[in-house]
Design a protein around this motif. Sequence first.
Motif, PDB file in Angstrom:
ATOM      1  N   PRO A   1     -23.295 -53.695 -24.597  1.00  0.00           N
ATOM      2  CA  PRO A   1     -21.955 -54.093 -25.069  1.00  0.00           C
ATOM      3  C   PRO A   1     -20.884 -53.032 -24.775  1.00  0.00           C
ATOM      4  CG  PRO A   1     -23.291 -53.324 -26.894  1.00  0.00           C
ATOM      5  CD  PRO A   1     -24.159 -53.252 -25.681  1.00  0.00           C
ATOM      6  N   VAL A   2     -21.298 -51.843 -24.339  1.00  0.00           N
ATOM      7  CA  VAL A   2     -20.343 -50.749 -24.166  1.00  0.00           C
ATOM      8  C   VAL A   2     -19.721 -50.794 -22.780  1.00  0.00           C
ATOM      9  CG1 VAL A   2     -20.032 -48.255 -24.226  1.00  0.00           C
ATOM     10  CG2 VAL A   2     -21.735 -49.327 -25.704  1.00  0.00           C
ATOM     11  N   ARG A   3     -18.384 -50.874 -22.749  1.00  0.00           N
ATOM     12  CA  ARG A   3     -17.693 -50.829 -21.463  1.00  0.00           C
ATOM     13  C   ARG A   3     -17.320 -49.384 -21.178  1.00  0.00           C
ATOM     14  NH1 ARG A   3     -16.476 -56.049 -20.005  1.00  0.00           N
ATOM     15  NH2 ARG A   3     -14.836 -55.566 -18.516  1.00  0.00           N
ATOM     16  N   ALA A   4     -18.237 -48.672 -20.513  1.00  0.00           N
ATOM     17  CA  ALA A   4     -18.035 -47.243 -20.275  1.00  0.00           C
ATOM     18  C   ALA A   4     -16.878 -47.019 -19.307  1.00  0.00           C
ATOM     19  CB  ALA A   4     -19.313 -46.616 -19.731  1.00  0.00           C
TER      20      ALA A   4
ATOM     21  N   ALA B   1      -8.188 -33.604 -10.346  1.00  0.00           N
ATOM     22  CA  ALA B   1      -8.841 -33.347 -11.629  1.00  0.00           C
ATOM     23  C   ALA B   1      -8.987 -34.637 -12.414  1.00  0.00           C
ATOM     24  CB  ALA B   1      -8.032 -32.334 -12.428  1.00  0.00           C
ATOM     25  N   LEU B   2     -10.182 -34.821 -13.016  1.00  0.00           N
ATOM     26  CA  LEU B   2     -10.406 -35.951 -13.924  1.00  0.00           C
ATOM     27  C   LEU B   2     -10.451 -35.382 -15.330  1.00  0.00           C
ATOM     28  CD1 LEU B   2     -13.212 -38.185 -12.363  1.00  0.00           C
ATOM     29  CD2 LEU B   2     -10.795 -38.715 -12.613  1.00  0.00           C
ATOM     30  N   LEU B   3      -9.528 -35.818 -16.154  1.00  0.00           N
ATOM     31  CA  LEU B   3      -9.458 -35.322 -17.523  1.00  0.00           C
ATOM     32  C   LEU B   3      -9.840 -36.435 -18.477  1.00  0.00           C
ATOM     33  CD1 LEU B   3      -6.081 -33.380 -17.795  1.00  0.00           C
ATOM     34  CD2 LEU B   3      -8.325 -32.458 -18.270  1.00  0.00           C
ATOM     35  N   GLY B   4     -10.369 -36.047 -19.631  1.00  0.00           N
ATOM     36  CA  GLY B   4     -10.665 -37.061 -20.630  1.00  0.00           C
ATOM     37  C   GLY B   4     -11.542 -36.503 -21.720  1.00  0.00           C
ATOM     38  N   GLU B   5     -11.506 -37.180 -22.880  1.00  0.00           N
ATOM     39  CA  GLU B   5     -12.325 -36.766 -24.008  1.00  0.00           C
ATOM     40  C   GLU B   5     -13.777 -37.156 -23.767  1.00  0.00           C
ATOM     41  OE1 GLU B   5     -10.434 -34.744 -26.002  1.00  0.00           O
ATOM     42  OE2 GLU B   5     -10.428 -35.996 -27.781  1.00  0.00           O
ATOM     43  N   ASN B   6     -14.668 -36.724 -24.692  1.00  0.00           N
ATOM     44  CA  ASN B   6     -16.051 -37.200 -24.643  1.00  0.00           C
ATOM     45  C   ASN B   6     -16.032 -38.714 -24.735  1.00  0.00           C
ATOM     46  OD1 ASN B   6     -16.717 -34.564 -24.836  1.00  0.00           O
ATOM     47  ND2 ASN B   6     -17.368 -34.652 -26.958  1.00  0.00           N
TER      48      ASN B   6
ATOM     49  N   GLY C   1     -15.500 -41.787 -20.188  1.00  0.00           N
ATOM     50  CA  GLY C   1     -16.067 -42.455 -19.028  1.00  0.00           C
ATOM     51  C   GLY C   1     -16.050 -41.636 -17.750  1.00  0.00           C
ATOM     52  N   LYS C   2     -15.755 -40.325 -17.876  1.00  0.00           N
ATOM     53  CA  LYS C   2     -15.697 -39.479 -16.669  1.00  0.00           C
ATOM     54  C   LYS C   2     -17.052 -39.373 -15.985  1.00  0.00           C
ATOM     55  CE  LYS C   2     -14.672 -36.369 -19.345  1.00  0.00           C
ATOM     56  NZ  LYS C   2     -14.522 -35.195 -20.155  1.00  0.00           N
ATOM     57  N   SER C   3     -18.076 -39.072 -16.789  1.00  0.00           N
ATOM     58  CA  SER C   3     -19.406 -38.890 -16.200  1.00  0.00           C
ATOM     59  C   SER C   3     -19.929 -40.179 -15.612  1.00  0.00           C
ATOM     60  CB  SER C   3     -20.382 -38.366 -17.252  1.00  0.00           C
ATOM     61  OG  SER C   3     -19.995 -37.078 -17.639  1.00  0.00           O
ATOM     62  N   THR C   4     -19.708 -41.289 -16.322  1.00  0.00           N
ATOM     63  CA  THR C   4     -20.144 -42.587 -15.800  1.00  0.00           C
ATOM     64  C   THR C   4     -19.468 -42.857 -14.461  1.00  0.00           C
ATOM     65  OG1 THR C   4     -20.290 -43.352 -18.072  1.00  0.00           O
ATOM     66  CG2 THR C   4     -20.344 -45.026 -16.357  1.00  0.00           C
ATOM     67  N   LEU C   5     -18.172 -42.547 -14.407  1.00  0.00           N
ATOM     68  CA  LEU C   5     -17.413 -42.794 -13.191  1.00  0.00           C
ATOM     69  C   LEU C   5     -17.974 -42.002 -12.007  1.00  0.00           C
ATOM     70  CD1 LEU C   5     -14.973 -43.868 -11.650  1.00  0.00           C
ATOM     71  CD2 LEU C   5     -13.633 -41.971 -12.557  1.00  0.00           C
ATOM     72  N   VAL C   6     -18.170 -40.695 -12.191  1.00  0.00           N
ATOM     73  CA  VAL C   6     -18.631 -39.913 -11.035  1.00  0.00           C
ATOM     74  C   VAL C   6     -20.076 -40.252 -10.686  1.00  0.00           C
ATOM     75  CG1 VAL C   6     -16.995 -38.020 -11.223  1.00  0.00           C
ATOM     76  CG2 VAL C   6     -19.144 -37.877 -12.473  1.00  0.00           C
ATOM     77  N   LYS C   7     -20.847 -40.681 -11.690  1.00  0.00           N
ATOM     78  CA  LYS C   7     -22.214 -41.096 -11.359  1.00  0.00           C
ATOM     79  C   LYS C   7     -22.202 -42.369 -10.522  1.00  0.00           C
ATOM     80  CE  LYS C   7     -24.807 -38.722 -14.915  1.00  0.00           C
ATOM     81  NZ  LYS C   7     -25.212 -38.780 -16.330  1.00  0.00           N
ATOM     82  N   SER C   8     -21.198 -43.231 -10.734  1.00  0.00           N
ATOM     83  CA  SER C   8     -21.068 -44.395  -9.865  1.00  0.00           C
ATOM     84  C   SER C   8     -20.689 -43.956  -8.451  1.00  0.00           C
ATOM     85  CB  SER C   8     -19.990 -45.344 -10.406  1.00  0.00           C
ATOM     86  OG  SER C   8     -20.402 -45.890 -11.633  1.00  0.00           O
TER      87      SER C   8
ATOM     88  N   GLY D   1     -11.161 -43.932 -23.232  1.00  0.00           N
ATOM     89  CA  GLY D   1     -11.850 -45.170 -23.614  1.00  0.00           C
ATOM     90  C   GLY D   1     -12.220 -46.027 -22.425  1.00  0.00           C
ATOM     91  N   GLY D   2     -12.571 -45.403 -21.309  1.00  0.00           N
ATOM     92  CA  GLY D   2     -13.025 -46.142 -20.144  1.00  0.00           C
ATOM     93  C   GLY D   2     -11.905 -46.690 -19.271  1.00  0.00           C
TER      94      GLY D   2
END
Lengths: 512, 303
Positions: A28-31, A46-51, A54-61, A226-227
């Motif tokens: 159900p989570v839209r990362a 630079a990619l900025l963002g809180e925990n 979705g930064k890590s999800t993005l670069v893993k894609s 928030g993704g």
Amino acid sequence: MSAPNDSRAEPHDTPALEVRDLVKTFGPVRANDGISFTVMPGEVHALLGENGAGKSTLVKSLYGVHRPDSGEILRDGKVQHLDSPSVARRSGIGMVFQDMRLIPALSVWENIALHLESTSGVLRPRQLRALIAETSERYGLATHPLRKVEHLSIGEWQRVELVKVLLGGLRLLILDEPTSVLTPQEVAGLFAMVRRLTAEGVAVIIITHKLREVRQIADRVTVLRGGRTVLMNASPHALTDAELITAMVGEPVETLQRAVTPPVTGAHALVRLNGVSVRRPDGDWGLRDLDLEIRPGEILGVAGLAGSGQNELADLLVGADGIADGEVVVDGEAVALPDPVRMRRAGIVGVAPDPVRQFVVPGMTVAEHTALWNSAGMFAFDVRHADADLRRRDAMAELRVVASSRRMDRLSGGNIQRALLTLALTSDARVVVASYPTRGLDVLTTERTRTLLRRLSEAGAAVVLISEDLDELLALSDRVAVLAVGRLAGILPGGTADRNTIGELMTGVEAA
Amino acid sequence: MSIAGEILANAIPGSIALVYPALGELVSERAGVINLGTEGAMLAGALGGIATSIGTGNVWLGVVVAVLCGAATGSVHATAVVLRRANQLASGLVVWFLALGVTSVLGASDNGQVVSLLGAVAVPGLSSIPVVGPVLFDQNLLVYLGYVLVPATWWFIHYTRGGLVLRATGERPAVVFAGGHKPLRVRFLAVCAGSAIAGLGGAQLALGIVGNWSNGMTNGYGFVAVAVVIFARWNPFGVLLGSYVFGVALAISSVVQAHGIATNQYLLDALPYCVTVVVLVAVSSVGRSNAPESQRDALSETS
């Protein structure tokens, strides 16, 4: 194939990477919920963002670890399907992960050979070592191909990761929070290498939450929250820090300014270390001849490269470790260690350096951890009132701890840290030993934690703040003690200490 | 030849029968799987070798079948441990018991039947070196294969891509996976290959030394092999040395008996195993072990 192209034929207005409406869901989570941004050749983005932004999800894609549900990834204007990390690597994408992916028991060159697509069936160590030496020299990444990885410093470990990625024929480099473990000098070296790469037309994506670094190195910045993309392809120079933080958090956050506190004089030391030495399990010295005073109403910062004795100091102060030499004096009385019960009774509370190992009891809920934290004797394990107690503590700390019925071992690192901080920073403590309290926390929680530490010290508690973040140490500490290979390299007054002096002390340049 | 010389010379064939399972164990452990089923693979290899030899009259066909039987036994352990994530120690012991039982049943008809041993082949030139020549180079071909397999294994694990991936898998499979390799496949193949090599040890014992089948004839060689790998610190040349030490202790027993010296036979038979324990304790107390990193997790895993 070893070096990126110097002369690029394409015009520079075709993005090296374009992400269009990328969506990635986990149940159900839209990362990632429709993320778009572009990276130009020769640019640092630079990619900025809180925990959880979705930064890590993005670069893993982008690196082929995850497959996005929808959206497009374009490289040099053409749609590309990145089905696996090896496909990504072959197309010139390199990534340096936060948890570095090397094998300690193997040598540097073997680790590199393991990841090269072009490694032949029969290894040619000499040829490979020459190639590594050449690349190392070209990008100013000093490495020793024959050394075993387990003997490397964390900075050299990262340089090996970079060489590994560079040898793959690099067009796009992704760095996931690369600076969190480095000294200021090493950060400067890393950034110099990044600039050399961009001069050769390589595009670089850097994930960070340090605004100072964004200003130093980034050409453009994209902020996720928030993704979603809340700020796309912006120039950092056109934005203030407050604007960037507001974009990340969604509301303005007041960052803690250095408070000018009068120097503490004449106060009794609550804990005094006299010539303390500690041995590690492997027989090496963890701490050597350490003299240190921990005084009430003061924040004592502890700086040092990873593994310089900070963890030993933290374990020693909470009574978990014994000493090989010297004495530990609590309230004027020498204590025989290890004796965690004695130290806890003396009002010493710790935020463990490695919460997953030292705090989490697998299988137990957050409420049970609370009861365990409160338990004073063998039979005082009170789960019934734990939930109410946790709510009371949460109201004080405002660190947004998760529901007390959740199992602690199934929480993310950030949520475990919040639970630990909530318990530790609301306890009736005279000494708080906080190891890396804000590691892995987002901006809002980080600021809240710092405020809590400051308040504890203003209320008269002694705070020992062990941190890898020099900005944090400089902003909070009354004094900064610098450790280098287990020895005290120096103590600086917090108000006048500067990053470079601390950096030099950390590496032992002036310690000799 | 003096008794001491005789013991040192007689130790060669027995040592080689241990070199094989120990090398097999080493390959498996370097990939991160402890294989206590090595004893079972040897038993299967020994019976397969003898039975084929009796059935076809071809000793070398027996050796080939021994390898296959070893690999088949290993695949049982590999399936349980690698594919089904069973506990390594439990699975290894079960595989041993299984092999012990199965070979006892299948080998019942071969009990007591004698086959012709693998013949000794003198290596021209080398065998005429004084003193050591005839001892080292007037042996059967499986002994020579053992000589070659030690440096070959060392070369493989250090100087080939496959060997590098094997070692890395034993250390940190997650890193290997991230590097685009398949650690589970590496482990499965390593266990099967290791057990196939252990099967050769069974063949050396059955077709090179004893010449007949008896139930449980491997007498714990497979377990000593596990100890030898620890003694050797996961280095093939160390395996050679460790196996020879064990082989000498074994030879003392047979030589003393042959000379009719009056001693307690049971004590003599126990000697090689006592030596193993003593050497292992002595070696473990000095220096670092070099044990593959993933072994720590493997041994504590209970699921």
